[in-house]
Design a protein around this motif. Structure first.
Motif, PDB file in Angstrom:
ATOM      1  N   VAL A 155       0.841  -1.204   0.000  1.00  0.00           N
ATOM      2  CA  VAL A 155       0.000   0.000   0.000  1.00  0.00           C
ATOM      3  C   VAL A 155       0.871   1.247   0.000  1.00  0.00           C
ATOM      4  O   VAL A 155       0.632   2.190  -0.777  1.00  0.00           O
ATOM      5  CB  VAL A 155      -0.942  -0.009   1.220  1.00  0.00           C
ATOM      6  N   ARG A 156       1.886   1.280   0.844  1.00  0.00           N
ATOM      7  CA  ARG A 156       2.777   2.444   0.882  1.00  0.00           C
ATOM      8  C   ARG A 156       3.532   2.610  -0.424  1.00  0.00           C
ATOM      9  O   ARG A 156       3.726   3.734  -0.911  1.00  0.00           O
ATOM     10  CB  ARG A 156       3.749   2.323   2.057  1.00  0.00           C
ATOM     11  N   MET A 157       3.954   1.499  -0.999  1.00  0.00           N
ATOM     12  CA  MET A 157       4.703   1.549  -2.257  1.00  0.00           C
ATOM     13  C   MET A 157       3.873   2.162  -3.381  1.00  0.00           C
ATOM     14  O   MET A 157       4.395   2.869  -4.245  1.00  0.00           O
ATOM     15  CB  MET A 157       5.142   0.136  -2.641  1.00  0.00           C
ATOM     16  N   ARG A 158       2.557   1.910  -3.366  1.00  0.00           N
ATOM     17  CA  ARG A 158       1.691   2.402  -4.432  1.00  0.00           C
ATOM     18  C   ARG A 158       0.985   3.706  -4.078  1.00  0.00           C
ATOM     19  O   ARG A 158       0.187   4.221  -4.877  1.00  0.00           O
ATOM     20  CB  ARG A 158       0.640   1.343  -4.769  1.00  0.00           C
ATOM     21  N   THR A 159       1.300   4.286  -2.935  1.00  0.00           N
ATOM     22  CA  THR A 159       0.592   5.489  -2.502  1.00  0.00           C
ATOM     23  C   THR A 159       0.759   6.638  -3.485  1.00  0.00           C
ATOM     24  O   THR A 159      -0.191   7.368  -3.771  1.00  0.00           O
ATOM     25  CB  THR A 159       1.068   5.920  -1.100  1.00  0.00           C
ATOM     26  N   ASN A 160       1.942   6.811  -4.019  1.00  0.00           N
ATOM     27  CA  ASN A 160       2.209   7.919  -4.937  1.00  0.00           C
ATOM     28  C   ASN A 160       2.468   7.421  -6.358  1.00  0.00           C
ATOM     29  O   ASN A 160       3.346   7.925  -7.053  1.00  0.00           O
ATOM     30  CB  ASN A 160       3.402   8.736  -4.438  1.00  0.00           C
ATOM     31  N   ASP A 161       1.655   6.438  -6.783  1.00  0.00           N
ATOM     32  CA  ASP A 161       1.859   5.862  -8.122  1.00  0.00           C
ATOM     33  C   ASP A 161       1.087   6.603  -9.212  1.00  0.00           C
ATOM     34  O   ASP A 161       1.088   6.191 -10.372  1.00  0.00           O
ATOM     35  CB  ASP A 161       1.479   4.381  -8.132  1.00  0.00           C
ATOM     36  N   GLY A 162       0.431   7.699  -8.861  1.00  0.00           N
ATOM     37  CA  GLY A 162      -0.318   8.468  -9.849  1.00  0.00           C
ATOM     38  C   GLY A 162      -1.768   8.069  -9.995  1.00  0.00           C
ATOM     39  O   GLY A 162      -2.492   8.651 -10.801  1.00  0.00           O
ATOM     40  N   ALA A 163      -2.216   7.092  -9.226  1.00  0.00           N
ATOM     41  CA  ALA A 163      -3.590   6.611  -9.378  1.00  0.00           C
ATOM     42  C   ALA A 163      -4.607   7.622  -8.863  1.00  0.00           C
ATOM     43  O   ALA A 163      -5.638   7.836  -9.496  1.00  0.00           O
ATOM     44  CB  ALA A 163      -3.762   5.277  -8.667  1.00  0.00           C
ATOM     45  N   GLU A 164      -4.346   8.228  -7.722  1.00  0.00           N
ATOM     46  CA  GLU A 164      -5.357   9.100  -7.120  1.00  0.00           C
ATOM     47  C   GLU A 164      -5.659  10.345  -7.954  1.00  0.00           C
ATOM     48  O   GLU A 164      -6.816  10.637  -8.230  1.00  0.00           O
ATOM     49  CB  GLU A 164      -4.933   9.489  -5.704  1.00  0.00           C
ATOM     50  N   PRO A 165      -4.639  11.112  -8.387  1.00  0.00           N
ATOM     51  CA  PRO A 165      -4.978  12.301  -9.188  1.00  0.00           C
ATOM     52  C   PRO A 165      -5.576  11.960 -10.542  1.00  0.00           C
ATOM     53  O   PRO A 165      -6.112  12.842 -11.212  1.00  0.00           O
ATOM     54  CB  PRO A 165      -3.627  13.016  -9.329  1.00  0.00           C
ATOM     55  N   ASN A 166      -5.487  10.713 -10.964  1.00  0.00           N
ATOM     56  CA  ASN A 166      -6.011  10.330 -12.272  1.00  0.00           C
ATOM     57  C   ASN A 166      -7.350   9.612 -12.181  1.00  0.00           C
ATOM     58  O   ASN A 166      -7.789   8.969 -13.134  1.00  0.00           O
ATOM     59  CB  ASN A 166      -4.984   9.465 -13.003  1.00  0.00           C
ATOM     60  N   ARG A 167      -8.039   9.742 -11.042  1.00  0.00           N
ATOM     61  CA  ARG A 167      -9.380   9.184 -10.905  1.00  0.00           C
ATOM     62  C   ARG A 167     -10.436  10.114 -11.510  1.00  0.00           C
ATOM     63  O   ARG A 167     -11.566   9.708 -11.754  1.00  0.00           O
ATOM     64  CB  ARG A 167      -9.713   8.948  -9.430  1.00  0.00           C
TER      65      ARG A 167
END
Length: 457
Positions: A155-167
């Motif tokens: 979860v921490r590793m993927r926290t800043n993977d760009g998924a959230e701003p691209n929802r």
């Protein structure tokens, strides 16, 4: 200030949240695995896979986000189990798990931990029911502790993977728009199927930034980006235009009954398993009796989940990088702007696609990318593409025409090809969308199979 109405509303919301966590058990009609998994092959990997697929349906997760949501839980579960068993190398630096820990317990806890983040669902009932299957003791306690640790690490590793701003469905300057006649524009108000699915009138493009999410197995989201689309003035484009205008129309005079059935069978959404889920389900069906032990199954589905996510990233990067219009826009509105000398490239104002046209650019096909990646990886895991299998449509609520319909294939690639061609029969994709996407999906699967999670020497 709290009043009676607010208290009752909060209680109702909490009750709904908890109820949504009650995943249907294997054997029930709501379980995706019930029709295709023989009871003797039930295991922890398939148990949690079924839970994730049901959440995709119950939360109405769109296909690219469904693929994203599958990756982290499947990867976390495998990494937790593998950290204890130690059979495979991995690139994420998970480290060695505690000696004596139960790897299946660790798998389930890690899977649920990552899934809780992706689906925003606590899975309280599912977690407790799963842990109750194992006898109390040090092995169970260590497995729970290790699984939670690995799940949180992912979860921490993927926290800043760009998924959230691209929802959100805004471009935000991430991909420049075309300025010529091929430019995609939102789909009109006439595309719905009764009693099938419908899309909102002139809806914004779905997830314009999803192609910029950090991939799992690709070096970058652009690694397998396809070449430019056809020149709209070319003979090749004229041929595709004519083919889809004739084959994909709602009242097509050339589409066969079998092709019409194929278009509906593989439509896969919304409100269902989605294309990524369909090919995960196919993998369950054909891998269940191939002698893979628990860890090898966990590895297989980690690779499948990760490559389905990368297929979404690849397809959505291509869609918004190339910005190509759908056939319905070309046929209804743009034909005279292409400068094509072929008389078959003519405007037809009343044309309608057989299935609803999705609200995002055409090139390339997400369906074809998901199908090619899923079947190619499954074939590599099996060591052969030649697998005969059949099943009914996983979701028949929106297409009652499919009730009782069972389709059969003699190879995995045949199923993938049929899935991709379904979008042509439905009138929502160009043939070039399908061909380029199949090549990209296969390339994603091959690279992942040969480079990710190799056996330790």
């Amino acid at each position: 200030m709290w009043n009676r109405r607010r208290v009752l509303g909060a209680a109702a919301a909490a009750s709904a949240m908890l109820a949504s966590g009650c995943t249907a058990p294997f054997g029930s009609r709501s379980s995706y695995l019930t029709p295709i998994l023989r009871p003797a092959h039930r295991n922890s990997v398939f148990h949690w896979t079924d839970i994730a697929l049901q959440q995709i349906r119950d939360q109405r997760v769109p296909p690219p986000r469904a693929a994203y949501n599958l990756a982290a839980p499947m990867a976390a579960g495998f990494l937790a189990a593998n950290g204890i068993i130690g059979r495979y190398a991995e690139p994420f630096g998970i480290g060695q798990g505690p000696r004596g820990a139960d790897p299946e317990v660790a798998y389930g806890v890690a899977f649920a931990t990552a899934a809780s983040e992706n689906f925003q669902q606590p899975f309280l009932f599912e977690r407790n029911a799963f842990k109750d299957r194992f006898p109390d003791g040090d092995a169970k306690s260590l497995g729970i502790e290790w699984g939670r640790r690995v799940g949180m690490q992912i979860v921490r590793m993927r926290t800043n993977d760009g998924a959230e701003p691209n929802r959100i469905n805004y471009y935000l300057g991430r991909y420049p728009r075309r300025r010529d006649a091929l430019k995609w524009t939102p789909t009109g108000p006439f595309y719905s199927a009764s009693p099938g699915p419908a899309f909102a009138t002139y809806d914004r493009g779905l997830f314009p930034g999803l192609g910029q999410i950090t991939p799992w197995t690709m070096r970058s989201g652009t690694q397998f980006r396809p070449a430019d689309f056809l020149d709209p003035a070319s003979p090749e484009f004229a041929e595709e235009f004519h083919t889809i205008r004739m084959l994909g129309a709602s009242n097509s005079p050339v589409r066969t009954p079998d092709q019409s059935e194929i278009a509906l069978f593989w439509e896969d959404g919304p409100w269902g398993i989605t294309p990524p889920g369909h090919f995960i389900l196919t993998a369950v069906q054909v891998l269940q009796d191939r002698g893979l032990d628990f860890l090898d199954l966990a590895r297989a589905f980690a690779l499948l989940g990760m490559t389905q996510c990368d297929a979404a990233i690849n397809a959505w990067d291509a869609k918004y990088h190339h910005d190509i219009l759908r056939p319905e826009t070309a046929i209804r509105h743009r034909a005279e702007r292409f400068g094509n000398a072929d008389p078959r490239v003519e405007r037809q104002r009343g044309w309608r696609s057989y299935i609803p046209t999705p609200e995002f650019p055409a090139y390339t096909s997400g369906h074809s990318t998901f199908g090619a990646a899923g079947t190619e990886l499954t074939a590599l895991l099996l060591g052969t593409d030649q697998v005969s299998f059949s099943h009914e449509s996983p979701d028949q609520v929106l297409w009652p025409q499919l009730r009782g319909v069972r389709r059969s294939w003699t190879s995995l690639s045949q199923a993938a090809e049929e899935n991709g061609l379904s979008r042509l029969y439905g009138g929502v994709h160009w043939e070039r969308d399908h061909v380029a996407a199949m090549a990209a999906g296969r390339a994603i699967a091959r690279q992942a199979f040969h480079t990710v999670f190799p056996a330790r020497v």
